[in-house]
Design an enzyme around this catalytic site. Structure first.
Site, mmCIF file in Angstrom:
data_model
loop_
_atom_site.group_PDB
_atom_site.id
_atom_site.type_symbol
_atom_site.label_atom_id
_atom_site.label_comp_id
_atom_site.label_asym_id
_atom_site.label_seq_id
_atom_site.Cartn_x
_atom_site.Cartn_y
_atom_site.Cartn_z
ATOM 1 N N HIS A 16 34.834 28.499 39.916
ATOM 2 C CA HIS A 16 33.604 28.513 39.137
ATOM 3 C C HIS A 16 32.567 27.525 39.642
ATOM 4 O O HIS A 16 31.411 27.560 39.186
ATOM 5 C CB HIS A 16 33.902 28.267 37.655
ATOM 6 C CG HIS A 16 33.005 29.046 36.748
ATOM 7 N ND1 HIS A 16 33.282 29.246 35.412
ATOM 8 C CD2 HIS A 16 31.821 29.688 36.959
ATOM 9 C CE1 HIS A 16 32.316 29.975 34.851
ATOM 10 N NE2 HIS A 16 31.425 30.245 35.775
ATOM 11 N N ASP A 40 33.989 31.566 28.995
ATOM 12 C CA ASP A 40 34.961 30.730 29.707
ATOM 13 C C ASP A 40 35.953 30.149 28.712
ATOM 14 O O ASP A 40 35.612 29.923 27.541
ATOM 15 C CB ASP A 40 34.203 29.594 30.414
ATOM 16 C CG ASP A 40 34.949 28.970 31.572
ATOM 17 O OD1 ASP A 40 36.183 28.848 31.491
ATOM 18 O OD2 ASP A 40 34.301 28.581 32.555
ATOM 19 N N HIS A 45 36.942 27.189 29.256
ATOM 20 C CA HIS A 45 36.648 25.769 29.409
ATOM 21 C C HIS A 45 35.134 25.547 29.335
ATOM 22 O O HIS A 45 34.360 26.493 29.444
ATOM 23 C CB HIS A 45 37.174 25.270 30.758
ATOM 24 C CG HIS A 45 38.602 25.618 31.021
ATOM 25 N ND1 HIS A 45 38.981 26.759 31.712
ATOM 26 C CD2 HIS A 45 39.750 24.996 30.668
ATOM 27 C CE1 HIS A 45 40.295 26.813 31.774
ATOM 28 N NE2 HIS A 45 40.786 25.759 31.155
ATOM 29 N N ASP A 53 33.504 23.296 31.470
ATOM 30 C CA ASP A 53 33.025 23.092 32.842
ATOM 31 C C ASP A 53 31.815 22.168 32.911
ATOM 32 O O ASP A 53 30.881 22.390 33.679
ATOM 33 C CB ASP A 53 32.679 24.439 33.490
ATOM 34 C CG ASP A 53 33.916 25.277 33.793
ATOM 35 O OD1 ASP A 53 35.037 24.801 33.528
ATOM 36 O OD2 ASP A 53 33.753 26.396 34.297
ATOM 37 N N HIS A 75 35.323 22.546 40.012
ATOM 38 C CA HIS A 75 35.094 23.728 39.182
ATOM 39 C C HIS A 75 35.064 23.385 37.695
ATOM 40 O O HIS A 75 34.785 24.266 36.872
ATOM 41 C CB HIS A 75 36.109 24.844 39.486
ATOM 42 C CG HIS A 75 37.503 24.600 38.980
ATOM 43 N ND1 HIS A 75 38.403 25.620 38.750
ATOM 44 C CD2 HIS A 75 38.168 23.460 38.674
ATOM 45 C CE1 HIS A 75 39.542 25.121 38.320
ATOM 46 N NE2 HIS A 75 39.422 23.814 38.274
ATOM 47 N N ASP A 127 34.107 33.720 33.494
ATOM 48 C CA ASP A 127 35.340 33.197 34.063
ATOM 49 C C ASP A 127 36.472 34.025 33.467
ATOM 50 O O ASP A 127 36.631 34.090 32.237
ATOM 51 C CB ASP A 127 35.498 31.718 33.699
ATOM 52 C CG ASP A 127 36.665 31.049 34.388
ATOM 53 O OD1 ASP A 127 37.704 31.712 34.579
ATOM 54 O OD2 ASP A 127 36.564 29.860 34.726
ATOM 55 N N ASP A 184 39.416 33.511 33.050
ATOM 56 C CA ASP A 184 40.383 32.824 32.196
ATOM 57 C C ASP A 184 39.960 32.796 30.729
ATOM 58 O O ASP A 184 40.723 32.361 29.866
ATOM 59 C CB ASP A 184 40.704 31.419 32.708
ATOM 60 C CG ASP A 184 39.556 30.423 32.616
ATOM 61 O OD1 ASP A 184 38.638 30.606 31.797
ATOM 62 O OD2 ASP A 184 39.577 29.432 33.380
ATOM 63 N N GLU A 203 36.851 33.161 39.387
ATOM 64 C CA GLU A 203 38.207 32.634 39.219
ATOM 65 C C GLU A 203 39.294 33.701 39.334
ATOM 66 O O GLU A 203 40.376 33.555 38.768
ATOM 67 C CB GLU A 203 38.345 31.857 37.887
ATOM 68 C CG GLU A 203 37.501 30.597 37.814
ATOM 69 C CD GLU A 203 38.116 29.384 38.526
ATOM 70 O OE1 GLU A 203 39.279 29.468 38.955
ATOM 71 O OE2 GLU A 203 37.408 28.360 38.636
#
Length: 298
Positions: free
Chosen positions: A91, A115, A117, A119, A132, A219, A221, A264
């Site tokens: 990312h 996402d 997260h 980030d 990332h 992302d 994830d 990702e």
């Protein structure tokens, strides 16, 4: 004439602890999922960019170089009248993607950051040092100066029109930074309480109100790893793949969308090509809206 979609591969895993995401764009380009999708006459694969060799260069210098190249490629794609669809890569490449869009439009953007997260670390706050985990902070003007201002001077994003959707793992320093700037965070608990559709509607209205247009970065994830196992930093539970597909289809039809990014993808962790097929489904769902010229009927 319909708008053309140009895929740009950003094959860099330098910003991650697991470098397997570097293989994501090439693996997807070679996959059966892409071969089934590439028959659509509106979409083609442009360039795939690679991180420079490590010899004598730090990870930060390598990320900065690939992001500068990516910003050039994205800005050039927009200048030619095509729609950039970036496939990553970890990312950290988002620094290049959205700097390129900001350069082409000449103003900070709205951005929907989907996402697991936030980030939004800096070198001073990061627990791991992984780049990332820092791209959103860089796009908002905070971080190493080599990663800042690659598109327009100052912030590449308008924080009032930036929304993080779906995070379920972060450190307090990241949240404090984003809240201080006015970035809206819609976490997993709020999505569970209000429903994904309602949260997406709010996010869509906010990012689309930015004067320079808006983008979407996904992302993988963010999605439940049982449904998208091929990711660099999986987190338990997560969004429904069907919800994300439906949401992306809706976002693709919102006026002002400048670019889309999917990041990702780690083929080393994929099972039965499940995540590659999901990427193709996400793109295929969005294509009818993305290729429609403004003012044409659906």
């Amino acid at each position: 004439m319909s708008k053309r979609i140009r895929i740009i591969g950003a094959a860099s895993g330098v910003g991650a602890q697991d470098h397997g995401c570097a293989d994501g764009p090439v693996a997807f380009h070679r996959s059966q999922a892409w071969h089934e999708l590439q028959d659509d006459p509106h979409i083609d694969w442009g360039r795939t960019l690679f991180a420079p060799d490590a010899a004598g260069r730090s990870p930060l210098e390598r990320v900065a170089e690939v992001c500068r190249d990516l910003a050039d490629e994205v800005a050039g794609t927009l200048d030619e009248g095509a729609f950039p669809l970036v496939i990553g890569g970890d990312h950290s490449i988002a620094i290049g993607t959205w700097s390129g869009v900001a350069r082409a439009t000449g103003a900070p953007l709205g951005l929907l950051w989907i996402d697991a997260h936030l980030d939004s670390h800096t070198p001073d706050t990061s627990y791991s040092g992984a780049l990332h985990g820092m791209p959103l902070a860089c796009l908002l003007g905070r971080g190493d100066k080599r990663l800042l201002g690659l598109g327009v001077p100052g912030m590449q994003l308008d924080p009032r029109h930036t929304v993080v959707l779906g995070p379920r793992s972060w450190e307090p320093e990241e949240a404090e930074f984003l809240v201080r700037l006015g970035v809206r965070i819609i976490g997993g608990d709020e999505i569970a309480a209000r429903g994904f559709a309602a949260c997406l509607d709010e996010a869509s209205r906010s990012v689309a109100a930015a004067g320079g247009g808006f983008g979407v970065t996904l992302d993988l994830d963010a999605i439940d790893p049982a449904l998208a196992p091929g990711v660099g930093s999986p987190e338990p539970e997560g969004l429904s793949a069907l919800d994300v597909r439906r949401g992306l289809r809706r976002l693709a039809g919102v006026p002002g969308l400048r670019a889309l990014e999917i990041v990702e993808y780690n083929p080393d962790r994929d099972r039965d090509g499940r995540t590659a097929h999901l990427i193709a489904d996400l793109i295929g769902d969005a294509l009818p809206q993305l290729t429609r010229q403004p003012g044409s009927s659906a």
